[in-house]
Enzyme design. Structure first.
Site, short mmCIF file in Angstrom:
data_model
loop_
_atom_site.label_atom_id
_atom_site.label_comp_id
_atom_site.label_asym_id
_atom_site.label_seq_id
_atom_site.Cartn_x
_atom_site.Cartn_y
_atom_site.Cartn_z
N CYS A 1 -2.74 -2.93 -3.43
CA CYS A 1 -4.00 -2.70 -2.70
C CYS A 1 -5.03 -2.11 -3.66
O CYS A 1 -4.70 -1.26 -4.49
CB CYS A 1 -3.72 -1.72 -1.55
SG CYS A 1 -5.18 -1.13 -0.70
N CYS B 1 -5.95 1.96 -2.25
CA CYS B 1 -5.07 3.13 -2.45
C CYS B 1 -4.34 3.11 -3.80
O CYS B 1 -3.69 4.09 -4.15
CB CYS B 1 -4.08 3.27 -1.30
SG CYS B 1 -2.85 1.94 -1.19
N CYS C 1 -3.00 5.03 2.78
CA CYS C 1 -4.10 4.07 2.58
C CYS C 1 -5.08 4.11 3.76
O CYS C 1 -4.67 4.09 4.92
CB CYS C 1 -3.56 2.66 2.41
SG CYS C 1 -4.85 1.48 1.96
N CYS D 1 0.82 -1.21 0.00
CA CYS D 1 0.00 0.00 0.00
C CYS D 1 0.86 1.26 0.00
O CYS D 1 2.06 1.22 0.22
CB CYS D 1 -0.87 0.06 1.26
SG CYS D 1 -2.06 -1.26 1.45
#
Length: 196
Positions: free
Chosen positions: A68, A71, A41, A37
């Site tokens: 992810c 994000c 995030c 991430c």
């Protein structure tokens, strides 16, 4: 390469506080989920012992972690996907700025490819008000400019500013400004006359 220059507690603190200064400079991977991430995030933060830190998203991917979906760390800085929900709100604002823009929340949501509930939530989160209110404010701002600068009749101004009926225009104007469009125009013309 993994980031080893900063003490891990500083890096972990950047995640906990969602520090934007690290966005694009730091990526973190979670060993227990296999996901990496951006530091901003919104996902719940993992335990410190489950986190690895990387200087680029490419390196995190080469280490076997997947991006992810919240994000979008695999996108590039400045891209709409990188800006996240803020980019969606900006796009919606451009759509709403047109006098011929969508009349309903459903039509706006359709043009964005999102649900009405999600669009409303984004507006409340980013602007503190629902899209319908933003649309009405835009149209009233445009109407006020036309009332002040032109001699067009009020019905024509109502339609040109995006209202689909004179009654709705009058109601929205009176609700927002506690005056009818005619009263507002008269007061503004008198003010401009006094200043001349």
């Amino acid at each position: 390469m993994m980031i080893a220059t900063a003490p891990k507690h500083i890096l972990y603190n950047a995640l906990k506080t969602r520090d934007q200064t690290y966005d694009g400079q730091l990526f973190f991977a979670v060993t227990s989920t296999g996901i990496y991430c951006r530091p901003i995030c919104p996902a719940p933060k993992p335990k410190p012992e489950n986190v690895l830190y990387y200087a680029s998203s490419d390196i995190a991917q080469m280490a076997g972690f997947r991006a992810c979906k919240r994000c979008r760390p695999e996108t590039r800085p400045g891209s709409p996907a990188w800006e996240g929900t803020g980019a969606t709100v900006k796009r919606a604002l451009r759509i709403l700025a047109s006098p011929n823009g969508p009349e309903t929340l459903e039509a706006l949501a359709d043009s964005l490819g999102l649900s009405t509930r999600h669009v409303r939530r984004l507006f409340i989160e980013h602007l503190g008000k629902p899209p319908q209110e933003v649309r009405t404010e835009n149209r009233l701002r445009l109407a006020k400019a036309m009332l002040k600068k032109s001699n067009e009749n009020i019905a024509d101004i109502a339609y040109a500013s995006g209202f689909n009926s004179l009654r709705r225009f009058n109601d929205a104007f009176k609700h927002a400004l506690e005056q009818t469009p005619s009263e507002w125009r008269k007061d503004n013309l008198e003010i401009n006359h006094d200043q001349a």
